[in-house]
Scaffold this motif. Structure first.
Motif, PDB file in Angstrom:
ATOM      1  N   GLU A 118       0.791  -1.333   0.071  1.00  0.00           N
ATOM      2  CA  GLU A 118      -0.078  -0.085   0.032  1.00  0.00           C
ATOM      3  C   GLU A 118       0.747   1.397  -0.003  1.00  0.00           C
ATOM      4  OE1 GLU A 118      -3.257   2.454   2.799  1.00  0.00           O
ATOM      5  OE2 GLU A 118      -2.090   0.660   3.505  1.00  0.00           O
ATOM      6  N   ARG A 119       0.600   1.865  -1.077  1.00  0.00           N
ATOM      7  CA  ARG A 119       1.538   3.337  -1.075  1.00  0.00           C
ATOM      8  C   ARG A 119       0.501   4.230  -0.317  1.00  0.00           C
ATOM      9  NH1 ARG A 119       1.600   5.368  -6.392  1.00  0.00           N
ATOM     10  NH2 ARG A 119      -0.199   6.630  -5.791  1.00  0.00           N
ATOM     11  N   LEU A 120       1.306   5.101   0.619  1.00  0.00           N
ATOM     12  CA  LEU A 120       0.650   6.068   1.368  1.00  0.00           C
ATOM     13  C   LEU A 120       0.815   7.441   0.444  1.00  0.00           C
ATOM     14  CD1 LEU A 120       1.890   5.086   4.927  1.00  0.00           C
ATOM     15  CD2 LEU A 120      -0.348   4.483   3.616  1.00  0.00           C
ATOM     16  N   GLY A 121       0.063   8.265   0.156  1.00  0.00           N
ATOM     17  CA  GLY A 121       0.007   9.259  -0.626  1.00  0.00           C
ATOM     18  C   GLY A 121       0.596   9.088  -2.091  1.00  0.00           C
ATOM     19  N   GLU A 122       0.953  10.247  -2.584  1.00  0.00           N
ATOM     20  CA  GLU A 122       1.313  10.189  -4.120  1.00  0.00           C
ATOM     21  C   GLU A 122       2.970  10.067  -3.912  1.00  0.00           C
ATOM     22  OE1 GLU A 122      -0.550  10.396  -6.579  1.00  0.00           O
ATOM     23  OE2 GLU A 122      -2.360  10.180  -5.192  1.00  0.00           O
ATOM     24  N   ARG A 123       3.413   9.433  -5.216  1.00  0.00           N
ATOM     25  CA  ARG A 123       4.772   9.464  -5.450  1.00  0.00           C
ATOM     26  C   ARG A 123       5.339  10.759  -5.770  1.00  0.00           C
ATOM     27  NH1 ARG A 123       4.316   5.889  -9.616  1.00  0.00           N
ATOM     28  NH2 ARG A 123       4.043   7.527 -11.069  1.00  0.00           N
ATOM     29  N   LEU A 124       6.737  10.965  -5.218  1.00  0.00           N
ATOM     30  CA  LEU A 124       7.120  12.211  -5.449  1.00  0.00           C
ATOM     31  C   LEU A 124       8.131  11.802  -6.607  1.00  0.00           C
ATOM     32  CD1 LEU A 124       8.364  15.215  -5.364  1.00  0.00           C
ATOM     33  CD2 LEU A 124       9.901  14.302  -3.598  1.00  0.00           C
ATOM     34  N   GLU A 125       8.191  12.581  -7.874  1.00  0.00           N
ATOM     35  CA  GLU A 125       8.855  12.519  -8.965  1.00  0.00           C
ATOM     36  C   GLU A 125       9.906  13.750  -9.047  1.00  0.00           C
ATOM     37  OE1 GLU A 125       6.763  11.513 -12.472  1.00  0.00           O
ATOM     38  OE2 GLU A 125       6.644   9.424 -11.673  1.00  0.00           O
ATOM     39  N   VAL A 126      11.151  13.462  -8.889  1.00  0.00           N
ATOM     40  CA  VAL A 126      12.175  14.608  -8.952  1.00  0.00           C
ATOM     41  C   VAL A 126      12.911  14.840 -10.343  1.00  0.00           C
ATOM     42  CG1 VAL A 126      14.178  15.752  -7.808  1.00  0.00           C
ATOM     43  CG2 VAL A 126      12.430  14.533  -6.434  1.00  0.00           C
ATOM     44  N   ASP A 127      12.792  15.650 -10.979  1.00  0.00           N
ATOM     45  CA  ASP A 127      13.349  15.816 -12.233  1.00  0.00           C
ATOM     46  C   ASP A 127      14.608  16.789 -12.152  1.00  0.00           C
ATOM     47  OD1 ASP A 127      13.973  16.534 -15.038  1.00  0.00           O
ATOM     48  OD2 ASP A 127      12.115  17.673 -15.502  1.00  0.00           O
ATOM     49  N   ALA A 128      15.818  16.179 -12.570  1.00  0.00           N
ATOM     50  CA  ALA A 128      17.247  16.594 -12.432  1.00  0.00           C
ATOM     51  C   ALA A 128      17.502  17.920 -13.255  1.00  0.00           C
ATOM     52  CB  ALA A 128      18.130  15.633 -12.962  1.00  0.00           C
ATOM     53  N   MET A 129      16.656  17.967 -14.483  1.00  0.00           N
ATOM     54  CA  MET A 129      16.432  19.236 -15.261  1.00  0.00           C
ATOM     55  C   MET A 129      15.993  20.456 -14.495  1.00  0.00           C
ATOM     56  SD  MET A 129      17.750  18.152 -18.071  1.00  0.00           S
ATOM     57  CE  MET A 129      17.162  19.498 -19.154  1.00  0.00           C
ATOM     58  N   GLU A 130      15.373  20.086 -13.563  1.00  0.00           N
ATOM     59  CA  GLU A 130      14.544  21.144 -12.667  1.00  0.00           C
ATOM     60  C   GLU A 130      14.991  21.615 -11.399  1.00  0.00           C
ATOM     61  OE1 GLU A 130      10.219  20.853 -12.575  1.00  0.00           O
ATOM     62  OE2 GLU A 130      10.037  20.730 -14.913  1.00  0.00           O
ATOM     63  N   THR A 131      15.703  20.476 -10.817  1.00  0.00           N
ATOM     64  CA  THR A 131      16.177  20.340  -9.556  1.00  0.00           C
ATOM     65  C   THR A 131      17.458  20.087  -9.347  1.00  0.00           C
ATOM     66  OG1 THR A 131      13.669  20.096  -8.721  1.00  0.00           O
ATOM     67  CG2 THR A 131      15.469  19.850  -7.042  1.00  0.00           C
ATOM     68  N   MET A 133      19.786  19.698  -6.843  1.00  0.00           N
ATOM     69  CA  MET A 133      19.627  18.800  -5.598  1.00  0.00           C
ATOM     70  C   MET A 133      18.420  18.300  -5.231  1.00  0.00           C
ATOM     71  SD  MET A 133      23.064  19.051  -4.841  1.00  0.00           S
ATOM     72  CE  MET A 133      23.226  18.187  -3.231  1.00  0.00           C
ATOM     73  N   ALA A 134      18.400  16.900  -5.266  1.00  0.00           N
ATOM     74  CA  ALA A 134      17.019  16.247  -5.238  1.00  0.00           C
ATOM     75  C   ALA A 134      16.434  16.410  -3.776  1.00  0.00           C
ATOM     76  CB  ALA A 134      17.350  14.875  -5.421  1.00  0.00           C
ATOM     77  N   ASP A 135      17.539  16.480  -2.777  1.00  0.00           N
ATOM     78  CA  ASP A 135      16.976  16.626  -1.394  1.00  0.00           C
ATOM     79  C   ASP A 135      16.131  17.981  -1.130  1.00  0.00           C
ATOM     80  OD1 ASP A 135      19.739  17.172  -1.651  1.00  0.00           O
ATOM     81  OD2 ASP A 135      19.765  18.232   0.387  1.00  0.00           O
ATOM     82  N   ASP A 136      16.401  18.984  -2.007  1.00  0.00           N
ATOM     83  CA  ASP A 136      15.823  20.190  -2.007  1.00  0.00           C
ATOM     84  C   ASP A 136      14.229  20.231  -2.160  1.00  0.00           C
ATOM     85  OD1 ASP A 136      18.104  21.612  -1.542  1.00  0.00           O
ATOM     86  OD2 ASP A 136      18.296  22.507  -3.675  1.00  0.00           O
ATOM     87  N   GLU A 137      13.835  19.105  -2.981  1.00  0.00           N
ATOM     88  CA  GLU A 137      12.558  18.907  -3.239  1.00  0.00           C
ATOM     89  C   GLU A 137      12.042  17.732  -2.311  1.00  0.00           C
ATOM     90  OE1 GLU A 137       9.753  17.889  -7.062  1.00  0.00           O
ATOM     91  OE2 GLU A 137      11.599  18.759  -7.262  1.00  0.00           O
ATOM     92  N   ALA A 138      12.886  16.662  -2.093  1.00  0.00           N
ATOM     93  CA  ALA A 138      12.533  15.817  -1.187  1.00  0.00           C
ATOM     94  C   ALA A 138      12.174  16.096   0.285  1.00  0.00           C
ATOM     95  CB  ALA A 138      13.645  14.552  -1.184  1.00  0.00           C
ATOM     96  N   VAL A 139      13.136  16.925   0.877  1.00  0.00           N
ATOM     97  CA  VAL A 139      12.753  17.065   2.229  1.00  0.00           C
ATOM     98  C   VAL A 139      11.356  17.561   2.483  1.00  0.00           C
ATOM     99  CG1 VAL A 139      13.661  18.579   4.138  1.00  0.00           C
ATOM    100  CG2 VAL A 139      15.190  17.136   2.834  1.00  0.00           C
TER     101      VAL A 139
END
Length: 153
Positions: A118-131, A133-139
């Motif tokens: 069971e996935r809780l909530g939506e999946r986060l997709e981080v695009d290296a073309m826009e972000t 450092m991925a943790d800037d969006e993940a945190v």
């Protein structure tokens, strides 16, 4: 104390960096957190965690990174019952690769759900073309996920 296992699929360390950056957020919420850099099926199911987070990079061709391929293959081949698995998923990719963008994260999400997880909530997709450092969006996503899913203990 509830447990959280973070499974990392990484090529160059970006997904591991995300895992290490979000780990303290869960510890502050009362979780005992373990990061798995070379994850196996046994790590996933024994002992079963209270919560699981996947931080998954995608290769240019849309595949799992080498350190994660064995786990994904074991799930597909052995078909374990994952009905007790509650998880979140952070997928890292590069939209310049077109249709394979976040392919590993999307494939894992589908695979886990096919086996009852069971996935809780939506999946986060981080695009290296826009972000850069991925943790800037993940945190911030993890902070919101903890609140929205009422994961504080």
């Amino acid at each position: 104390m509830p447990t959280l296992k973070i499974f990392v699929a990484t090529m160059y360390g970006g997904a591991l960096d995300v895992a290490e950056q979000v780990k303290p957020l869960f510890e502050e919420c009362g979780y005992e957190v373990t990061i798995h850099e070379q994850p196996t099926l046994e790590d996933l199911i024994e002992p079963p965690p209270d919560l699981t987070l996947f931080c998954v990079s995608t290769t240019g061709s849309g595949d799992y990174p080498g350190n994660f391929a064995a786990l994904a293959g074991a799930i597909a081949e052995k078909g374990p019952d994952l009905a007790r698995l509650r998880y979140g998923l952070i997928a890292l990719g590069d939209s310049s690769y077109g249709e394979t963008f976040c392919g590993a994260g999307r494939a894992l999400d589908k695979l886990l759900q096919e086996h009852g997880a069971e996935r809780l909530g939506e999946r986060l997709e981080v695009d290296a073309m826009e972000t850069f450092m991925a943790d800037d969006e993940a945190v911030p996503w993890v902070e919101a996920w903890i609140e929205e899913q009422e994961l504080r203990t």
